[in-house]
Design a protein around this motif. Structure first.
Motif, mmCIF file in Angstrom:
data_model
loop_
_atom_site.group_PDB
_atom_site.id
_atom_site.type_symbol
_atom_site.label_atom_id
_atom_site.label_comp_id
_atom_site.label_asym_id
_atom_site.label_seq_id
_atom_site.Cartn_x
_atom_site.Cartn_y
_atom_site.Cartn_z
ATOM 1 N N GLY A 1 3.235 -4.463 0.668
ATOM 2 C CA GLY A 1 1.859 -4.964 0.556
ATOM 3 C C GLY A 1 1.051 -4.682 1.803
ATOM 4 O O GLY A 1 -0.078 -4.188 1.726
ATOM 5 N N PHE A 2 1.630 -4.943 2.986
ATOM 6 C CA PHE A 2 0.815 -4.721 4.183
ATOM 7 C C PHE A 2 0.645 -3.241 4.482
ATOM 8 O O PHE A 2 -0.413 -2.829 4.945
ATOM 9 N N ASP A 3 1.656 -2.419 4.185
ATOM 10 C CA ASP A 3 1.406 -1.004 4.506
ATOM 11 C C ASP A 3 0.484 -0.339 3.487
ATOM 12 O O ASP A 3 -0.298 0.543 3.845
ATOM 13 N N LEU A 4 0.524 -0.827 2.234
ATOM 14 C CA LEU A 4 -0.506 -0.370 1.286
ATOM 15 C C LEU A 4 -1.884 -0.835 1.758
ATOM 16 O O LEU A 4 -2.875 -0.095 1.660
ATOM 17 N N GLY A 5 -1.934 -2.071 2.286
ATOM 18 C CA GLY A 5 -3.200 -2.601 2.794
ATOM 19 C C GLY A 5 -3.750 -1.754 3.936
ATOM 20 O O GLY A 5 -4.952 -1.465 3.990
ATOM 21 N N VAL A 6 -2.870 -1.333 4.833
ATOM 22 C CA VAL A 6 -3.311 -0.455 5.923
ATOM 23 C C VAL A 6 -3.909 0.823 5.335
ATOM 24 O O VAL A 6 -4.926 1.333 5.815
ATOM 25 N N GLY A 7 -3.290 1.323 4.264
ATOM 26 C CA GLY A 7 -3.826 2.511 3.598
ATOM 27 C C GLY A 7 -5.195 2.257 3.003
ATOM 28 O O GLY A 7 -6.118 3.074 3.139
ATOM 29 N N ILE A 8 -5.350 1.097 2.356
ATOM 30 C CA ILE A 8 -6.639 0.770 1.747
ATOM 31 C C ILE A 8 -7.721 0.699 2.831
ATOM 32 O O ILE A 8 -8.843 1.140 2.637
ATOM 33 N N LEU A 9 -7.359 0.140 3.982
ATOM 34 C CA LEU A 9 -8.335 -0.041 5.059
ATOM 35 C C LEU A 9 -8.457 1.183 5.954
ATOM 36 O O LEU A 9 -9.133 1.133 6.983
ATOM 37 N N HIS A 10 -7.808 2.279 5.570
ATOM 38 C CA HIS A 10 -7.796 3.461 6.431
ATOM 39 C C HIS A 10 -9.210 3.944 6.749
ATOM 40 O O HIS A 10 -9.462 4.485 7.825
ATOM 41 N N PHE A 11 -10.127 3.708 5.796
ATOM 42 C CA PHE A 11 -11.508 4.180 6.027
ATOM 43 C C PHE A 11 -12.198 3.366 7.130
ATOM 44 O O PHE A 11 -13.243 3.769 7.639
ATOM 45 N N CYS A 12 -11.630 2.195 7.500
ATOM 46 C CA CYS A 12 -12.227 1.392 8.575
ATOM 47 C C CYS A 12 -11.985 2.016 9.949
ATOM 48 O O CYS A 12 -12.648 1.647 10.915
ATOM 49 N N ALA A 13 -11.013 2.911 10.029
ATOM 50 C CA ALA A 13 -10.745 3.561 11.315
ATOM 51 C C ALA A 13 -11.842 4.582 11.571
ATOM 52 O O ALA A 13 -12.182 5.369 10.691
ATOM 53 N N LYS A 14 -12.389 4.544 12.807
ATOM 54 C CA LYS A 14 -13.614 5.311 13.057
ATOM 55 C C LYS A 14 -13.347 6.733 13.551
ATOM 56 O O LYS A 14 -14.198 7.596 13.417
ATOM 57 N N ASN A 15 -12.219 6.961 14.189
ATOM 58 C CA ASN A 15 -11.982 8.311 14.713
ATOM 59 C C ASN A 15 -10.504 8.659 14.589
ATOM 60 O O ASN A 15 -9.690 7.846 14.141
ATOM 61 N N ASP A 16 -10.199 9.872 15.017
ATOM 62 C CA ASP A 16 -8.833 10.361 14.813
ATOM 63 C C ASP A 16 -7.806 9.456 15.495
ATOM 64 O O ASP A 16 -6.759 9.165 14.936
ATOM 65 N N GLU A 17 -8.127 8.990 16.700
ATOM 66 C CA GLU A 17 -7.152 8.178 17.412
ATOM 67 C C GLU A 17 -6.868 6.883 16.646
ATOM 68 O O GLU A 17 -5.716 6.463 16.506
ATOM 69 N N GLU A 18 -7.933 6.257 16.139
ATOM 70 C CA GLU A 18 -7.729 5.018 15.391
ATOM 71 C C GLU A 18 -6.928 5.267 14.128
ATOM 72 O O GLU A 18 -6.076 4.464 13.741
ATOM 73 N N ARG A 19 -7.201 6.398 13.486
ATOM 74 C CA ARG A 19 -6.437 6.708 12.272
ATOM 75 C C ARG A 19 -4.966 6.895 12.611
ATOM 76 O O ARG A 19 -4.085 6.498 11.865
ATOM 77 N N ARG A 20 -4.718 7.509 13.753
ATOM 78 C CA ARG A 20 -3.315 7.697 14.172
ATOM 79 C C ARG A 20 -2.665 6.355 14.448
ATOM 80 O O ARG A 20 -1.488 6.143 14.139
ATOM 81 N N ILE A 21 -3.429 5.453 15.076
ATOM 82 C CA ILE A 21 -2.869 4.122 15.340
ATOM 83 C C ILE A 21 -2.548 3.420 14.024
ATOM 84 O O ILE A 21 -1.477 2.829 13.854
ATOM 85 N N PHE A 22 -3.471 3.509 13.076
ATOM 86 C CA PHE A 22 -3.237 2.889 11.759
ATOM 87 C C PHE A 22 -1.934 3.424 11.157
ATOM 88 O O PHE A 22 -1.078 2.669 10.715
ATOM 89 N N MET A 23 -1.821 4.762 11.136
ATOM 90 C CA MET A 23 -0.637 5.346 10.494
ATOM 91 C C MET A 23 0.624 4.997 11.261
ATOM 92 O O MET A 23 1.665 4.715 10.679
#
Lengths: 338, 488
Positions: free
Chosen positions: A23-45
């Protein structure tokens, strides 16, 4: 001990485990668009990198256990919902490879494609699981020989879609709390407001779904008379939900995460109570329903599987604890592999 | 157009299982290799082994991800396309599947994250332990799935029961008889050895490439030698376990063995063995065949004059499609011979100190991953097509196992979907492997910085684009430019 009931409960445990963990890792995926730049997206992943695969194993094991304990229900559901299951497979494949392959090349298009695939497949997976839950509560046109042909209209009924949206909101909320736990600084501050937003959406959908279920589907609450203790679960569930905003407000993300995990477990338990003893309720004729008795494997198999489960569960808990312990704490920039 | 859901479902299953089966033997084989390398590192403390372990871990992780992504499809497909088969076998497979999930999948996926992400977070012995657990996990999962398949080939420990809804199903009566059904052990041994062969040849392929390109030479020569010893041993064992399994097939599924050897008439004297040929089941002959007399009888019965049961003892409607198992089996055996020959030749040249200067042989090794994958696939084609027309041998026909509620057009749609996704996955997989191989292992002299696989400080000082990009991406840029070849 009635092994049929035991396996119904064990499947519930696997489903709840899957809901809490994936549930939480799917949630991170759903919120992936909230990451503003490449570094944040990398942190999310990276925040889910070491654990998402193990979390998905709960789904694989749930599927295996359903096949093994209640083969007729597994066969009917999977063949009846052929196309939705294929769509689910497609999303699971895309999600897995987008996590693994995104970082392997720097081109904007490459990363953009996998970002989009990661986000959309996460939403789609949550939606389909919610729809499956909704359809199970509503019942399905199961025929006398235990098969059914589900047309797409049977699958995507309005109520089922509502439960699907609810599932997306649960995972988004759960994921936002997880991200708050795993991030620092400005990104963490931003996640604070994301937690509030996702909680708000979750709360609205929770109330609408609960009301609609109670009012329009009398079958779903019939069991509460049979098992008065089920009111206790409902009450605890509400307490857990109420504790989430309190913890967000007082900046106790760890407790908030535990509360949202408890919420998911409570919802799964209520789903089980609503369903019992059916696995797939026939909307054509009540006696054609696939239950934990007529859809089950033999007693011998249920017992063998029970002993296997008893032997295996301590190990599973140990591995899970080890992995979460090794990868505890904030995502550090220098750790990022994704 | 009149589409046949049975044929389409069979095509889809063949497509998805064959694509999936590229990866499990690769991860099992590489897993053993990584245990050997990390064990050597733990024992000798030589940093070159650490560099090797880190490199192979990255390659392993890519293959593992592919295996997981394509494996979940298989579990779903039993229910979606073969629901009547699922009802028939559910009770028997139940315990094996439960054991696979609980004992194998959790172990594998849990410790894989320590293996891949745990460098610098856990101590050396703990990392070694995680590697060992991942390797064990992949071997455990092969055990349970092979047991399930073997039961389909040689059912044991069950009884047939008529259900209230009117269909038959198999119910378990003896768990251990099911687990140790007659074909489990020979099949499992051969499956493992096949996986080890593939893992070893894969590692040799990458190493040979580096030696030929004169890069990471110390790393590559060491990897090559370890893998060569490993490959030579398992290639020979492949022949031995294969023989064991063929004898088991002769005992338990005689029509399958007859199809594998295109042996139509039992006759009275000893039976010959076709080295090659084109079977013609309609006329019950083999065209353009070259046969060694008495050899099949000798191999199966250890008696050159005792006839081997031919297909004439079985009704034609129960025959497997002879041409496919015959061809697949003969190709696999031929490839097995190639593996033995090429590893013995390489060992000989190593002894004469000419191994790393014999360039044509190294080039042969670069491309030998393909025959190693092919041999694994062909073995399964032989086993599975040879079982036809049964989905569960002598109990349930393949046509009876199909889902009754699935429309052919839906199956066609999903075949198109899988073909498109798998074609893309295959390209991605090759591309990412290619990148990682071009990038190569990190030099052993750089001391590892906590939590990083490369010299973080060097990378950080090179960071000249402070906005947006992370240190790791700068680091990757740096290493891809120093590795000599820019990615396309």
């Amino acid at each position: 001990m009635d092994m049929h009931v035991v396996w119904f409960v064990l499947l519930g445990v696997l489903l709840a485990g899957y809901g809490v963990l994936d549930g939480f890792d799917l949630g991170v995926g759903i919120l992936h668009f909230c990451a503003k730049n490449d570094e944040e997206r990398r942190i999310f992943m990276h925040s889910i990198g070491p654990v998402w695969d193990g979390n998905e194993v709960w789904l694989v094991t749930f599927g295996g256990a359903l096949f093994a304990a209640f083969p007729n229900a597994y066969a009917a559901a999977f063949s009846g919902f052929y196309l939705p299951f294929m769509a689910l497979l497609c999303a699971l494949i895309f999600r897995g490879i987008s996590i693994e392959f995104r970082s392997k090349h720097e081109h904007k298009l490459w990363r953009g494609f996998f970002d989009l695939a990661f986000c959309l497949s996460s939403i789609w997976i949550c939606l389909l699981f919610g729809v499956a839950v909704g359809d199970t509560i509503l019942g399905l046109p199961v025929e006398s020989h235990g098969d059914f042909v589900g047309t797409l209209q049977d699958v995507f009924r309005p109520y089922a879609l509502l439960v699907g949206a609810f599932a997306v909101s649960v995972c988004a909320m759960h994921g936002s709390i997880y991200l708050y736990l795993k991030t620092e600084g400005a990104l963490q501050n931003r996640m604070h407001s994301v937690m509030w937003t996702t909680f708000g959406i979750f709360l609205v959908l929770y109330m609408v779904t609960t009301l609609l279920t109670v009012i329009t589907i009398p079958n779903s609450i019939a069991n509460f008379q049979r098992f008065p203790w089920a009111w206790g679960i409902a009450f605890l569930n509400i307490l857990a939900i109420a504790n989430i905003p309190r913890c967000i407000f007082t900046l106790k993300p760890g407790q908030a995460f535990l509360s949202s995990a408890a919420t998911i477990m409570g919802l799964t338990a209520l789903f089980g109570v609503a369903l019992f003893p059916n696995l797939l309720r026939s909307t054509i004729k009540e006696s054609w329903s696939l239950t934990i008795y007529n859809a089950a494997s033999s007693e011998t198999t249920l017992w063998i599987m029970f002993w296997i489960a008893i032997m295996g569960i301590p190990f599973v808990i140990a591995y899970t604890c080890i992995v979460y312990w090794v990868f505890r704490g904030k995502v550090k920039r220098e750790d990022i592999l994704y | 157009m009149n589409l046949d859901p049975l044929l389409l479902s069979r095509i889809q299953f063949a497509l998805t299982i064959m694509f999936h089966y590229i990866f499990p033997p690769l991860t099992i084989g590489l897993g053993v290799l990584m245990v050997i390398i990390e064990g050597l590192w733990l024992k000798t403390n030589n940093p070159i082994y650490e560099s090797m372990a880190r490199f192979w871990t990255k390659i392993f992780a890519v293959n593992f991800a592919m295996g997981v992504a394509t494996g979940i499809v298989m579990e779903f497909e039993f229910g979606t396309n073969w629901s009547h088969y699922s009802k028939f076998v559910g009770d028997v497979f139940g315990s094996a599947l439960a054991a696979e999930g609980i004992f194998a999948f959790f172990l594998e996926s849990g410790f894989l994250s320590v293996l891949v992400f745990g460098w610098g977070k856990v101590s050396k012995p703990v990392h070694f332990f995680a590697t060992l657990m991942v390797c064990l996990g992949s071997i455990f999962s092969s055990i349970w799935i092979t047991i399930a398949n073997s039961w389909q080939q040689t059912p044991a420990g069950y009884k047939l029961v008529q259900s209230a809804e009117g269909f038959m199903r198999a119910e378990i009566v003896d768990f251990w008889a099911m687990v140790f059904n007659p074909s489990t052990i020979p099949r499992l041994l051969h499956v493992w050895i096949g996986a080890f062969v593939l893992g070893a040849f894969f590692a040799m392929s990458v190493s040979a490439f580096y030696i030929l390109k004169n890069r990471h030479v110390e790393f590559a020569e060491r990897s090559f030698k370890i893998s060569l010893v490993y490959a030579a041993i398992v290639s020979m064992l492949a022949g031995a376990t294969g023989h064991l399994q063929a004898c088991e097939v002769a005992d338990n599924q005689p029509e399958k063995l007859a199809a594998m050897e295109a042996h139509f008439e039992t006759g009275t004297g000893g039976t010959g063995l076709y080295l090659f040929g084109i079977p013609d089941p309609k006329n019950r002959t083999v065209n353009a065949g070259v046969q060694v007399p008495y050899l099949l009888s000798l191999l199966v019965h250890f008696d050159p004059n005792k006839p081997v049961t031919g297909l004439d003892k079985f009704a034609e409607r129960d025959w497997p499609p002879v041409a496919i198992p015959f061809t697949a089996f003969h190709l696999m055996v031929g490839l097995g011979g190639y593996f033995v020959a090429v590893t013995i030749l390489a060992l000989f040249l190593w002894w004469r100190k000419k191994l790393f200067t014999t360039r044509w042989l190294l080039w042969a090794f670069v491309f030998s991953t393909i025959p190693a994958i092919a041999a694994n696939e062909l073995g399964w084609v032989t086993a599975e097509v040879g079982r036809q027309p049964w989905i569960v041998y002598h109990l349930l026909r393949t046509s009876e196992g199909l889902s009754k509620s699935v429309a052919a057009s839906h199956v066609l749609a999903s075949i198109i979907m899988f073909s498109a996704i798998y074609a893309m996955l295959f390209v991605l997989w090759i591309y990412v492997l290619h990148q990682k191989i071009l990038h190569g292992p990190e030099p052993a002299s750089v001391p590892p910085v906590a939590g990083s696989s490369q010299g973080l400080m060097d990378a950080a000082t090179e960071l000249n684009d402070p906005s947006g990009d992370s240190m790791t991406s700068a680091k990757q840029r740096k290493s891809s430019s120093t590795s000599g070849e820019e990615p396309a």
